[in-house]
Scaffold this motif. Structure first.
Motif, PDB file in Angstrom:
ATOM      1  N   VAL A  63      32.529  -3.799  77.144  1.00 37.36           N
ATOM      2  CA  VAL A  63      32.785  -2.396  77.465  1.00 37.36           C
ATOM      3  C   VAL A  63      31.478  -1.627  77.372  1.00 37.36           C
ATOM      4  CG1 VAL A  63      34.025  -0.314  76.747  1.00 37.36           C
ATOM      5  CG2 VAL A  63      35.122  -2.557  76.523  1.00 37.36           C
ATOM      6  N   GLY A  64      31.175  -0.883  78.429  1.00 34.33           N
ATOM      7  CA  GLY A  64      30.023   0.008  78.400  1.00 34.33           C
ATOM      8  C   GLY A  64      30.457   1.353  77.851  1.00 34.33           C
ATOM      9  N   VAL A  65      29.648   1.940  76.966  1.00 32.97           N
ATOM     10  CA  VAL A  65      29.980   3.217  76.349  1.00 32.97           C
ATOM     11  C   VAL A  65      29.009   4.282  76.839  1.00 32.97           C
ATOM     12  CG1 VAL A  65      30.244   4.444  74.154  1.00 32.97           C
ATOM     13  CG2 VAL A  65      30.878   2.033  74.320  1.00 32.97           C
ATOM     14  N   THR A  66      29.534   5.402  77.276  1.00 30.12           N
ATOM     15  CA  THR A  66      28.786   6.533  77.821  1.00 30.12           C
ATOM     16  C   THR A  66      27.858   6.054  78.946  1.00 30.12           C
ATOM     17  OG1 THR A  66      28.812   7.458  75.586  1.00 30.12           O
ATOM     18  CG2 THR A  66      27.512   8.629  77.211  1.00 30.12           C
ATOM     19  N   CYS A  67      28.456   5.775  80.070  1.00 29.22           N
ATOM     20  CA  CYS A  67      27.731   5.212  81.213  1.00 29.22           C
ATOM     21  C   CYS A  67      27.575   6.224  82.344  1.00 29.22           C
ATOM     22  CB  CYS A  67      28.476   3.991  81.749  1.00 29.22           C
ATOM     23  SG  CYS A  67      28.677   2.666  80.548  1.00 29.22           S
ATOM     24  N   SER A  68      26.488   6.082  83.064  1.00 31.87           N
ATOM     25  CA  SER A  68      26.279   6.871  84.278  1.00 31.87           C
ATOM     26  C   SER A  68      25.762   5.933  85.359  1.00 31.87           C
ATOM     27  CB  SER A  68      25.284   8.009  84.024  1.00 31.87           C
ATOM     28  OG  SER A  68      24.056   7.489  83.584  1.00 31.87           O
ATOM     29  N   PRO A  69      26.098   6.211  86.608  1.00 31.74           N
ATOM     30  CA  PRO A  69      25.676   5.307  87.687  1.00 31.74           C
ATOM     31  C   PRO A  69      24.172   5.356  87.932  1.00 31.74           C
ATOM     32  CG  PRO A  69      26.936   7.161  88.560  1.00 31.74           C
ATOM     33  CD  PRO A  69      26.905   7.312  87.070  1.00 31.74           C
ATOM     34  N   ILE A  70      23.643   4.218  88.315  1.00 31.25           N
ATOM     35  CA  ILE A  70      22.253   4.124  88.767  1.00 31.25           C
ATOM     36  C   ILE A  70      22.344   3.801  90.244  1.00 31.25           C
ATOM     37  CG2 ILE A  70      20.054   2.917  88.555  1.00 31.25           C
ATOM     38  CD1 ILE A  70      20.891   2.064  85.746  1.00 31.25           C
ATOM     39  N   SER A  71      21.869   4.715  91.094  1.00 30.34           N
ATOM     40  CA  SER A  71      22.042   4.500  92.526  1.00 30.34           C
ATOM     41  C   SER A  71      21.019   3.533  93.101  1.00 30.34           C
ATOM     42  CB  SER A  71      22.026   5.824  93.287  1.00 30.34           C
ATOM     43  OG  SER A  71      20.837   6.527  93.019  1.00 30.34           O
ATOM     44  N   VAL A  72      19.734   3.747  92.837  1.00 33.08           N
ATOM     45  CA  VAL A  72      18.691   2.866  93.354  1.00 33.08           C
ATOM     46  C   VAL A  72      17.683   2.630  92.245  1.00 33.08           C
ATOM     47  CG1 VAL A  72      16.886   2.546  95.088  1.00 33.08           C
ATOM     48  CG2 VAL A  72      18.971   3.782  95.685  1.00 33.08           C
ATOM     49  N   VAL A  73      17.449   1.373  91.905  1.00 33.45           N
ATOM     50  CA  VAL A  73      16.501   1.042  90.855  1.00 33.45           C
ATOM     51  C   VAL A  73      15.088   1.375  91.317  1.00 33.45           C
ATOM     52  CG1 VAL A  73      15.549  -0.820  89.459  1.00 33.45           C
ATOM     53  CG2 VAL A  73      17.987  -0.768  89.971  1.00 33.45           C
ATOM     54  N   GLY A  74      14.335   2.065  90.461  1.00 33.52           N
ATOM     55  CA  GLY A  74      12.938   2.350  90.756  1.00 33.52           C
ATOM     56  C   GLY A  74      12.690   3.671  91.445  1.00 33.52           C
ATOM     57  N   PRO A  84      21.135  -1.142  80.965  1.00 34.49           N
ATOM     58  CA  PRO A  84      21.699  -1.281  82.307  1.00 34.49           C
ATOM     59  C   PRO A  84      22.741  -2.398  82.320  1.00 34.49           C
ATOM     60  CG  PRO A  84      19.450  -2.115  82.244  1.00 34.49           C
ATOM     61  CD  PRO A  84      19.758  -1.572  80.887  1.00 34.49           C
ATOM     62  N   ALA A  85      23.803  -2.187  83.102  1.00 37.91           N
ATOM     63  CA  ALA A  85      24.884  -3.168  83.160  1.00 37.91           C
ATOM     64  C   ALA A  85      25.603  -3.073  84.492  1.00 37.91           C
ATOM     65  CB  ALA A  85      25.873  -2.923  82.018  1.00 37.91           C
ATOM     66  N   CYS A  86      26.170  -4.181  84.909  1.00 42.62           N
ATOM     67  CA  CYS A  86      27.068  -4.201  86.061  1.00 42.62           C
ATOM     68  C   CYS A  86      28.482  -4.092  85.505  1.00 42.62           C
ATOM     69  CB  CYS A  86      26.947  -5.515  86.830  1.00 42.62           C
ATOM     70  SG  CYS A  86      25.383  -5.705  87.674  1.00 42.62           S
ATOM     71  N   CYS A  87      29.231  -3.090  85.961  1.00 39.84           N
ATOM     72  CA  CYS A  87      30.579  -2.859  85.439  1.00 39.84           C
ATOM     73  C   CYS A  87      31.577  -2.815  86.588  1.00 39.84           C
ATOM     74  CB  CYS A  87      30.634  -1.557  84.662  1.00 39.84           C
ATOM     75  SG  CYS A  87      29.476  -1.481  83.276  1.00 39.84           S
ATOM     76  N   THR A  88      32.737  -3.432  86.376  1.00 37.17           N
ATOM     77  CA  THR A  88      33.737  -3.516  87.435  1.00 37.17           C
ATOM     78  C   THR A  88      34.688  -2.330  87.465  1.00 37.17           C
ATOM     79  OG1 THR A  88      35.209  -4.820  86.036  1.00 37.17           O
ATOM     80  CG2 THR A  88      33.691  -6.035  87.468  1.00 37.17           C
ATOM     81  N   ASN A  89      34.823  -1.595  86.356  1.00 43.16           N
ATOM     82  CA  ASN A  89      35.766  -0.477  86.324  1.00 43.16           C
ATOM     83  C   ASN A  89      35.145   0.690  85.570  1.00 43.16           C
ATOM     84  OD1 ASN A  89      37.841   1.342  85.992  1.00 43.16           O
ATOM     85  ND2 ASN A  89      39.315  -0.136  85.224  1.00 43.16           N
ATOM     86  N   ASN A  90      34.695   1.680  86.330  1.00 41.49           N
ATOM     87  CA  ASN A  90      34.101   2.870  85.732  1.00 41.49           C
ATOM     88  C   ASN A  90      34.917   4.093  86.132  1.00 41.49           C
ATOM     89  OD1 ASN A  90      32.302   4.395  84.232  1.00 41.49           O
ATOM     90  ND2 ASN A  90      30.892   4.681  85.934  1.00 41.49           N
ATOM     91  N   PRO A 102      25.659  -6.925  80.803  1.00 40.55           N
ATOM     92  CA  PRO A 102      24.302  -6.374  80.659  1.00 40.55           C
ATOM     93  C   PRO A 102      23.332  -7.113  81.573  1.00 40.55           C
ATOM     94  CG  PRO A 102      25.247  -6.909  78.514  1.00 40.55           C
ATOM     95  CD  PRO A 102      26.156  -7.500  79.552  1.00 40.55           C
ATOM     96  N   ILE A 103      22.412  -6.370  82.154  1.00 41.31           N
ATOM     97  CA  ILE A 103      21.392  -6.982  83.008  1.00 41.31           C
ATOM     98  C   ILE A 103      20.016  -6.467  82.596  1.00 41.31           C
ATOM     99  CG2 ILE A 103      22.959  -7.257  84.973  1.00 41.31           C
ATOM    100  CD1 ILE A 103      21.485  -4.863  86.274  1.00 41.31           C
ATOM    101  N   ASN A 104      18.998  -7.133  83.088  1.00 43.74           N
ATOM    102  CA  ASN A 104      17.622  -6.751  82.824  1.00 43.74           C
ATOM    103  C   ASN A 104      17.018  -6.303  84.149  1.00 43.74           C
ATOM    104  OD1 ASN A 104      14.995  -6.443  82.094  1.00 43.74           O
ATOM    105  ND2 ASN A 104      14.760  -8.492  81.235  1.00 43.74           N
TER     106      ASN A 104
END
Length: 107
Positions: A63-74, A84-90, A102-104
């Motif tokens: 579970v990700g806690v207090t998440c916001s979308p990242i549209s384009v890296v960089g 940073p994480a890939c989440c299926t249900n936000n 979690p991803i790097n």
């Protein structure tokens, strides 16, 4: 001798499959920047899920806690200084995100 070679090959393949790989894209879900990514069994996370009316026993992924979308890296303004994480249900307005991995994004 062939049996030993097969056993070693199988062991190496199993190890390679279990080793996490740094990625900067999400193939399942959306890229999120979360303050933390934890197990649903964590006491603080399970209380939060309960307050949102989510059955904790049905949550098997992280579970990700207090998440916001990242549209384009960089791209300026879209960096993540937390996890940073890939989440299926936000669908919980950023309070929690379910099914996170979690991803790097810097490697």
């Amino acid at each position: 001798m062939q049996f030993k070679l097969s056993a070693v090959t199988l062991a190496l393949a199993t190890f390679a499959a279990a080793t996490p790989v740094a990625r900067d894209t999400c193939t399942t879900g959306s890229l999120q920047c979360c303050n933390s990514v934890q197990s649903a069994s964590n006491s603080a996370v399970s209380k939060l899920l309960g307050l949102l009316g989510i059955d904790v026993s049905s949550v098997t992924a992280l579970v990700g806690v207090t998440c916001s979308p990242i549209s384009v890296v960089g791209v300026g303004g879209n960096s993540c200084t937390a996890q940073p994480a890939c989440c299926t249900n936000n669908s919980f307005n950023g309070v929690v995100a379910l099914g996170c991995t979690p991803i790097n994004i810097g490697a």
